[in-house]
Design an enzyme around this catalytic site. Structure first.
Site, PDB file in Angstrom:
ATOM      1  N   ALA A 232       0.846  -1.188   0.000  1.00 33.95           N
ATOM      2  CA  ALA A 232       0.000   0.000   0.000  1.00 33.95           C
ATOM      3  C   ALA A 232       0.883   1.241   0.000  1.00 33.95           C
ATOM      4  O   ALA A 232       2.083   1.143   0.232  1.00 33.95           O
ATOM      5  CB  ALA A 232      -0.887   0.013   1.245  1.00 33.95           C
TER       6      ALA A 232
ATOM      7  N   HIS B 184      -1.661   1.434   9.169  1.00 34.91           N
ATOM      8  CA  HIS B 184      -0.319   1.879   8.775  1.00 34.91           C
ATOM      9  C   HIS B 184      -0.389   3.119   7.866  1.00 34.91           C
ATOM     10  O   HIS B 184       0.242   4.138   8.140  1.00 34.91           O
ATOM     11  CB  HIS B 184       0.380   0.721   8.069  1.00 34.91           C
ATOM     12  CG  HIS B 184       1.773   1.011   7.610  1.00 34.91           C
ATOM     13  ND1 HIS B 184       2.886   0.529   8.249  1.00 34.91           N
ATOM     14  CD2 HIS B 184       2.241   1.737   6.566  1.00 34.91           C
ATOM     15  CE1 HIS B 184       3.967   0.959   7.637  1.00 34.91           C
ATOM     16  NE2 HIS B 184       3.611   1.691   6.596  1.00 34.91           N
ATOM     17  N   GLU B 185      -1.169   3.041   6.820  1.00 39.81           N
ATOM     18  CA  GLU B 185      -1.204   4.159   5.858  1.00 39.81           C
ATOM     19  C   GLU B 185      -1.841   5.406   6.475  1.00 39.81           C
ATOM     20  O   GLU B 185      -1.451   6.525   6.162  1.00 39.81           O
ATOM     21  CB  GLU B 185      -1.917   3.755   4.564  1.00 39.81           C
ATOM     22  CG  GLU B 185      -1.326   2.541   3.843  1.00 39.81           C
ATOM     23  CD  GLU B 185       0.179   2.571   3.677  1.00 39.81           C
ATOM     24  OE1 GLU B 185       0.768   3.664   3.595  1.00 39.81           O
ATOM     25  OE2 GLU B 185       0.788   1.477   3.658  1.00 39.81           O
TER      26      GLU B 185
ATOM     27  N   HIS C 133       0.643   7.275   8.527  1.00 38.20           N
ATOM     28  CA  HIS C 133       1.542   8.076   7.686  1.00 38.20           C
ATOM     29  C   HIS C 133       0.976   9.461   7.388  1.00 38.20           C
ATOM     30  O   HIS C 133       1.726  10.371   7.064  1.00 38.20           O
ATOM     31  CB  HIS C 133       1.752   7.404   6.333  1.00 38.20           C
ATOM     32  CG  HIS C 133       2.857   6.385   6.317  1.00 38.20           C
ATOM     33  ND1 HIS C 133       4.093   6.620   6.847  1.00 38.20           N
ATOM     34  CD2 HIS C 133       2.912   5.143   5.765  1.00 38.20           C
ATOM     35  CE1 HIS C 133       4.867   5.553   6.643  1.00 38.20           C
ATOM     36  NE2 HIS C 133       4.166   4.641   5.992  1.00 38.20           N
TER      37      HIS C 133
ATOM     38  N   GLU D 219       8.568   4.981   8.388  1.00 36.41           N
ATOM     39  CA  GLU D 219       8.117   3.582   8.360  1.00 36.41           C
ATOM     40  C   GLU D 219       8.140   2.904   9.727  1.00 36.41           C
ATOM     41  O   GLU D 219       7.260   2.106  10.032  1.00 36.41           O
ATOM     42  CB  GLU D 219       8.930   2.781   7.335  1.00 36.41           C
ATOM     43  CG  GLU D 219       8.795   3.294   5.894  1.00 36.41           C
ATOM     44  CD  GLU D 219       7.351   3.329   5.400  1.00 36.41           C
ATOM     45  OE1 GLU D 219       6.457   2.746   6.052  1.00 36.41           O
ATOM     46  OE2 GLU D 219       7.114   3.956   4.330  1.00 36.41           O
TER      47      GLU D 219
HETATM   48  N1  BES Z   1       5.400   4.023   2.133  1.00 34.53           N
HETATM   49  C1  BES Z   1       5.217   2.635   1.960  1.00 34.53           C
HETATM   50  C2  BES Z   1       5.153   2.214   0.527  1.00 34.53           C
HETATM   51  C3  BES Z   1       6.498   1.992  -0.084  1.00 34.53           C
HETATM   52  C4  BES Z   1       7.207   0.852   0.175  1.00 34.53           C
HETATM   53  C5  BES Z   1       7.055   2.926  -0.911  1.00 34.53           C
HETATM   54  C6  BES Z   1       8.462   0.679  -0.384  1.00 34.53           C
HETATM   55  C7  BES Z   1       8.299   2.739  -1.450  1.00 34.53           C
HETATM   56  C8  BES Z   1       9.009   1.610  -1.203  1.00 34.53           C
HETATM   57  C9  BES Z   1       3.930   2.173   2.638  1.00 34.53           C
HETATM   58  O1  BES Z   1       3.502   2.958   3.670  1.00 34.53           O
HETATM   59  C10 BES Z   1       4.225   0.825   3.218  1.00 34.53           C
HETATM   60  O2  BES Z   1       4.988   0.757   4.150  1.00 34.53           O
HETATM   61  N2  BES Z   1       3.647  -0.215   2.648  1.00 34.53           N
HETATM   62  C11 BES Z   1       3.846  -1.573   3.101  1.00 34.53           C
HETATM   63  C12 BES Z   1       2.575  -2.127   3.603  1.00 34.53           C
HETATM   64  C13 BES Z   1       2.363  -1.795   5.024  1.00 34.53           C
HETATM   65  C14 BES Z   1       1.215  -2.425   5.645  1.00 34.53           C
HETATM   66  C15 BES Z   1       3.541  -2.091   5.877  1.00 34.53           C
HETATM   67  C16 BES Z   1       4.254  -2.401   1.925  1.00 34.53           C
HETATM   68  O3  BES Z   1       4.092  -1.950   0.822  1.00 34.53           O
HETATM   69  O4  BES Z   1       4.701  -3.519   2.155  1.00 34.53           O
HETATM   70 ZN    ZN Z   2       4.695   2.741   5.325  1.00 37.99          ZN
END
Ligand code: BES
Ligand code: ZN
Length: 903
Positions: A308, A343-344, A347, A366
């Site tokens: 996401a 999570h989102e 952010h 993160e």
């Molecule tokens: N900001 C990230 C998305 C992201 C991940 C952008 C890697 C660039 C590189 C997002 O908030 C995120 O952490 N997504 C996770 C899912 C979440 C539930 C931990 C993911 O994509 O695994």
């Molecule tokens: Zn994230």
């Protein structure tokens, strides 16, 4: 600077890969047209600052191209003729510079120099841009919609009637905004954005902000204009043109929340709406800062590489991370959706409102968002028992952090591949675990008020690691002032996890700290030192004792003689504990006679510590196996699954080496027979019961436990007989499919179902069943379908490769596939990305022999130019070394132990 920091900095500089191209001598950089490029660094000059972007974009979903124009208001800080900004794979048609009255500075068409290796362009203004003045940069550009998952990319879905529909969506973090528009693509350059999007009548357009007005512009086209955004970094910009369907609701504070999905999955959006409403309300209260936009969208994109993405006001999700079908999705699927939304939404404050200054501190985004998943769910959905999973988060971080290939939480990252690699378990999971330790140390209230102060102080702006520590309260402990910054630097600026050793003599505890390493280095620089908030419980105290260890060793005196001491209460601290002989004996005995004297977290952390110490060669496997002897009477899912998980991983290692070890299976099963036999094949009970059932039954079938196989086969047959009409209990459906997939007709039937299912969580269960087949031809066929990308979407290829690799039959097949298709794979999943790392770690870490290690090293050598800067290569190879060592140390012990148990 403090001496320690100097040392740490030195260590980091030694261990971490230095970027080779962060700056090259002036004059060597030639633009594509052969002229000298005026800027030599990967990072943009700081003397031109974007203030406001006016973007117009028009994706054509038939030609699969997009055109756009952007007018960027800029502030000039130093006199210059050059504007340098980012652009990647874009064709620039025109470039002009306008003065503050929007009059052209020059009649000539301005020349644009391109420097692709730094993803930059430079625009030359014949007239000097003077410091303190305001200008506008105007550019027209175009490109094909991207084929992968980054920038402005194409996504497709099939309707039940078989029609393929196209949509266009963005994913920019960390460095792909430059693929959709020329921009100053670094987090520090926050600006306002006004977006206009052109689209046909059967589509809608979405962006970060609400729609302001729509104008019909002729030729059957509409132009949607969105409200001006708040100040934000370029990676948070987003826009989508699609024909998805939605549901909406409003929070108590008047924020409009909308969930979008493809029309035929619309009925799966309702759970996400409820979760998003409740979680947004929670965060507004917890952070005591209102969500600043009038709306928040959550949209499930059919093709999505990450899980996401938190684009401000327009968060994007993989379908499995947002859609929930109450009839088909399981208890874990529901928990996952809730955690991803938690999570989102976190952010929107941590990351969007306050952003790290540079990607070296991405953990500020993160690590916090990962930690807030737990804080928010515990408050809003106590019944989901999210705290049961927190230890797994820390165990995951420790797995990486106890190898020398780990890195400090804040570490150097310059080029895009290095930046991508920062999104790893260190930033996410170790980040969350040290925040948890800090929160326990400061109390919940102290922690909360500190982060509120931090958010207020840096809102709409950027922060560094140290800004967070400076915002926390001045803390006093045992009458002494604690320097929190100094303490937290020991956790964020140096890599690794401490090992606390405890020797008890009478009432005295002799405590020591050292760096915990699974593979001991011959010349480990032993200058590692942490400031560790220690906690412990004893047989005579119900409450926990606290102490801060800042030195290599210390002596504590207990109030009275005790039978046992357990350090790191509930594993709230990020460290491993090793007791002396009597210490381990006392705890093993305690578990055997009265395990509930310790909390479930303490029990799970003891099991974890013991097996970590076995891997490091500090504790014998016998001792660890004796410790888990008590599991026969364990009823809590966390320690049970922890113990079972270790047994399963040993089994996998042994099985792969073709050691037929039936004893192991029957031995393990006999251990857990009571728990297994107690499980019903239903969806009854609390979430924790349901999760336990899901895992235990899956393990039991994996271990070929006959009653389990029979029951699963029976359920599978009735499901097939009804042609999929009866619904299986959702928590056991994956296990049922796995058993069903073991013969030809079952496998073929599941593949057919995979093709027609309209539920992604169901499809992922079909896929893992298909990948568990013991027939290598079937596995090859699956991989082929994966690379082909039609029946099995490319987004699912990394997890498919991993599933095949973890199947003993598919193990080499997956590795050969990765080698053979390497170039195609890196094209789809760029170096450093989640995708390519999962592929590498997923295949390589299954290896456990020296021949395999050599094979892996040879392959990486052959592609050294591409991968030399990637940390994941060291991580993967070091994991294989660890496996080799483990087997050579423990195989025999394992055999004898089982024989003794079985006799
Ligand atoms: N900001 C990230 C998305 C992201 C991940 C952008 C890697 C660039 C590189 C997002 O908030 C995120 O952490 N997504 C996770 C899912 C979440 C539930 C931990 C993911 O994509 O695994
Ligand atoms: Zn994230």
């Amino acid at each position: 600077m403090h001496l320690l920091l100097v040392i740490l900095f030195f260590l980091e500089a030694q261990f971490c890969v230095q970027s080779s191209d962060s700056s090259s001598p002036a004059g060597e950089n030639l633009a594509t047209n052969g002229l000298p490029f005026p800027w030599s660094k990967v990072r943009l000059p700081s003397y031109i600052v974007p203030v406001h972007y006016h973007l117009l974009i028009h994706p054509n979903l038939t030609t699969l191209r997009f055109n756009g124009s952007v007018k960027i208001e800029i502030d000039v800080k130093n006199n210059t003729n050059w504007v340098v900004l980012h652009s990647k794979n874009l064709k620039i048609f025109t470039a002009t510079v306008l003065d503050e009255h929007e009059a052209h500075l020059s009649d000539k068409v301005l020349s644009v120099l391109e420097y692709p290796s730094h993803e930059q362009i430079a625009i030359f203004s014949p007239k000097i841009l003077t410091s303190g003045e305001k200008y506008f940069l105007y550019l027209e550009f175009g490109a094909p919609l991207s084929d992968g998952f980054y920038g402005f990319y194409k996504s497709t879905y099939k309707t039940k009637a078989g029609e393929t529909r196209v949509l266009a969506s963005t994913h920019f973090e960390p460095t792909s905004a430059r693929m959709a528009l020329p921009c100053f693509d670094e987090p520090i350059f926050k600006a306002n954005y006004t977006v206009r999007i052109r689209r046909g009548p059967s589509h809608i357009a979405l962006s970060n902000m609400p729609l302001e007005q729509t104008v019909e512009i002729g030729n059957g086209l509409f132009e949607d204009q969105f409200e001006v955004s708040v100040r934000m970094s370029s990676y948070l910009l987003a826009f989508i043109v699609c024909d998805l369907r939605s549901v909406s609701g409003m929070t108590a504070t008047g924020i409009n929340i909308t969930i979008y999905a493809v029309p035929e999955k619309w009925h799966q959006t309702h759970y996400a709406l409820e979760a998003a409403l409740r979680l947004l309300e929670f965060y507004e209260q917890y952070f005591n800062i209102l969500y600043p936009l009038p709306k928040l969208d959550l949209i499930a994109i059919p093709d999505f590489q990450a899980g996401a993405m938190e684009n401000w006001g327009l968060t994007t999700y993989r379908e499995t991370s947002l859609l929930y079908d109450p009839d088909i999705s399981s208890a874990s699927d529901k928990l996952w959706v809730t955690m991803v939304i938690g999570h989102e939404l976190a952010h929107q404050w941590f990351g969007n409102l306050v952003t790290m200054e540079w990607w070296n501190d991405i953990w500020l985004n993160e690590g916090f968002a990962r930690y807030m998943e737990f804080v928010s769910l515990e408050a809003v959905y106590p019944e989901l028992k999210v705290e049961d999973h927190f230890l797994d988060t820390c165990f995951g971080a420790i797995g990486r952090d106890s190898l020398n290939s780990s890195r400090p939480i804040s570490s150097l990252a310059e080029n895009p591949a290095q930046i991508e690699e920062m999104f790893d378990t260190v930033s996410y999971d170790k980040g969350a675990c040290i925040l948890h330790m800090l929160r326990n140390f400061l109390t919940n209230e102290g922690f909360q008020s500190g982060i509120i102060r931090y958010l207020r102080r840096f809102k709409y702006s950027n922060a560094r690691n140290e800004d967070l520590w400076d915002s926390l309260i001045k803390y006093r402990f045992a009458g002494e002032h604690i320097d929190l910054k100094k303490m937290m630097y020991t956790w964020t600026l140096q890599k690794g996890i401490p090992l606390i050793t405890v020797k008890r003599q009478g009432r005295k505890l002799y405590i020591g700290q050292e760096r915990f390493l699974k593979i001991v280095l011959p010349d480990d620089p032993s200058c590692y030192l942490w400031h560790i908030p220690l906690t412990y419980k004893t047989s005579h105290s119900d409450y926990e004792m606290k102490h801060i260890l800042t030195t290599k060793s210390d002596v504590l005196t207990l109030d009275e003689e005790v039978d046992w001491v357990k350090l790191n209460s509930d594993m709230n601290g990020y460290y491993i504990v090793h007791y002396d002989e009597e210490g381990w004996n006392a705890l093993t005995e305690l578990l055997r006679i009265n395990h509930t004297a310790l909390s479930f977290k303490d029990r799970a952390s003891l099991i974890h510590n013991a097996f970590q110490l076995v891997t490091a060669g500090r504790l014998s496997l016998n001792r660890a196996l004796d410790l888990i002897g008590y599991l026969k009477s364990e009823t809590h899912n966390v320690p049970l699954l922890q113990g079972l998980g270790y047994l399963q991983s040993f089994y996998k290692m042994i099985e792969k080496r073709n050691i037929i070890f039936r004893d192991f299976l029957s031995g393990s099963i006999s251990y857990f027979r009571d728990v297994i036999d107690k499980q019903s094949w239903s969806d009854d009970g609390m979430v924790s019961d349901r999760r336990l059932r899901e895992e235990v039954l899956s393990l039991a079938c994996d271990f070929d436990y006959p009653p389990c196989l029979e029951k699963a086969k029976h359920l599978y047959n009735s499901w097939v007989e009804s042609n999929g009409a009866i619904s299986l209990p959702t928590d056991v459906s994956e296990t049922v499919y796995m058993v069903g997939a073991q013969d030809d007709s079952g496998w073929a039937y599941l593949l057919e179902k995979y093709g027609v299912s309209m539920c992604e969580t169901e499809k992922s269960k079909f896929l893992s069943a298909l990948a568990s087949s013991k027939d290598s031809e079937k596995l090859s066929r699956l991989l082929q379908l994966g690379i082909n990308g039609t029946l099995i979407k490319t987004q699912n290829l990394p997890s498919l490769i991993y599933l095949v690799a973890k199947n003993p039959v598919g193990h080499f097949l997956a590795w050969d596939f990765v080698k053979k298709h390497w170039d195609e794979l890196v094209e789809k999943f760029p170096l450093g990305s989640f995708g390519i790392r999962n592929i590498i770690v997923g295949t390589v870490t299954q290896f456990s022999s020296t021949e395999e290690l050599r094979e892996v090293e040879d392959f990486f050598k052959s592609i050294t130019e591409q991968v030399s800067e990637l940390r994941v290569i060291q991580v993967a190879t070091e994991n294989v070394e660890k496996n080799i060592m483990w087997l050579s140390r423990n195989l025999e012990t394992m055999r004898t132990w089982l024989q003794q148990r079985l006799n």
